[in-house]
Design an enzyme around this catalytic site. Structure first.
Site, PDB file in Angstrom:
ATOM      1  N   SER A  46       0.802  -1.227   0.000  1.00  0.00           N
ATOM      2  CA  SER A  46       0.000   0.000   0.000  1.00  0.00           C
ATOM      3  C   SER A  46       0.829   1.268   0.000  1.00  0.00           C
ATOM      4  CB  SER A  46      -0.920   0.010   1.226  1.00  0.00           C
ATOM      5  OG  SER A  46      -0.162  -0.099   2.421  1.00  0.00           O
ATOM      6  N   GLU A 215      -6.513  16.421  10.492  1.00  0.00           N
ATOM      7  CA  GLU A 215      -7.364  16.918  11.561  1.00  0.00           C
ATOM      8  C   GLU A 215      -8.819  16.557  11.262  1.00  0.00           C
ATOM      9  OE1 GLU A 215      -6.380  18.283  14.321  1.00  0.00           O
ATOM     10  OE2 GLU A 215      -4.257  18.254  13.740  1.00  0.00           O
ATOM     11  N   HIS A 231       1.188   5.447   5.727  1.00  0.00           N
ATOM     12  CA  HIS A 231       0.823   5.862   4.370  1.00  0.00           C
ATOM     13  C   HIS A 231       1.023   7.359   4.180  1.00  0.00           C
ATOM     14  CE1 HIS A 231      -1.498   2.159   5.289  1.00  0.00           C
ATOM     15  NE2 HIS A 231      -0.941   1.805   4.141  1.00  0.00           N
TER      16      HIS A 231
END
Length: 276
Positions: A46, A215, A231
């Protein structure tokens, strides 16, 4: 078994991505009688994979690599979320990748994140036995097609000690890959060491913008926010792709004329996430 929409999209996106060339970026000798286009095939997890609109702004470094390749080089990104060297091969993805490999192509192999999940028999490998055994299958498959295999140690996660020191997270897997590369005479890009040094240079605060830390309300895909130390967002994916391109040059796998923008800006707006 019928393919899902996401699997169909992934197969289409894994086809070589033709890079639009301007005269300034044209590969020398790439006209009539010049070398045929070559493809960089990515086998990975990924951290490199193509991401879709429902995951944005998460970005795999393979999505940004084409921005650093000159005319005559394309990318076929077969990297897939959650895969290890074992599961990628066992699921038939290595066979699919190798079916598209032609003489002179490159096969970039980056695994480790999910090989470490030894509690999962479908993915876990042992660094100096099954991990190396599976990696050899990628090397041998590429060489059988007169392509060049390139091993990439797994890019590092964002993890810092209390004193701000960037910490390695991949155990013995990078060392096992380095040993295999030396044994087999395979080009090695040490992304683990290079990225660890980069995160140390940036520090704990600056690296937040490189990873998928969000956020609450910052992205509609993550309404409650996100604290992801594995990631990337576009900034991080571009940085790792640039590091990969430079490492390909340093290792002598590519030449300077094969590359572009090594020291030039790549804008986040260039990254796109297709619909699944």
């Amino acid at each position: 078994m019928p393919l899902t929409r996401r699997q169909t999209a992934a197969a289409i996106l894994a086809l070589p991505l033709a890079l639009a060339a301007t005269p300034a970026a044209a590969h020398p000798g790439g006209g009539r009688g010049g070398p045929r286009p070559r493809t960089l095939h990515i086998a990975g997890d990924s951290t490199a994979a193509q991401k879709y609109a429902d995951a944005a702004p998460e970005t795999g470094w393979g999505m940004a690599l084409p921005f650093f390749l000159a005319h005559g080089l394309t990318v076929a990104n077969h990297a897939m979320n959650g895969r290890s060297s074992k599961s990628f091969a066992d699921e038939g993805r290595l066979t699919t990748l190798l079916d598209g490999v032609r003489p002179g192509d490159l096969v970039l192999v980056q695994f480790g994140h999910n090989d470490e999940k030894t509690e999962d028999p479908a993915r876990g490998t042992d660094p100096y036995t099954t991990y190396q055994e599976y990696l050899r299958r990628y090397v041998q498959g590429a060489r059988a097609r007169r392509a060049e295999p390139v091993l990439l140690t797994p890019v590092e996660r964002r993890r810092f000690a209390a004193d701000g020191t960037a910490k390695p997270t991949h155990g013995e897997y990078p060392a096992a890959m380095r040993a295999l590369a030396a044994e087999e005479g395979v080009a090695l890009l040490d992304l683990q060491a290079l990225s660890l040094a980069r995160w140390q240079e940036l520090g704990p605060d600056a690296t937040l913008a490189y990873f998928n830390w969000l956020e609450p309300g910052q992205s509609p895909n993550y309404p409650d926010g996100r604290q992801d130390n594995t990631h990337f967002r576009p900034t991080g994916a571009v940085d790792v792709a640039r590091t990969t391109a430079r490492a390909l040059l340093e290792a002598g796998v590519l030449t300077r004329r094969d590359l572009r923008r090594l020291d030039d800006p790549v804008h986040e707006a260039w990254i796109t996430w297709p619909q699944a």
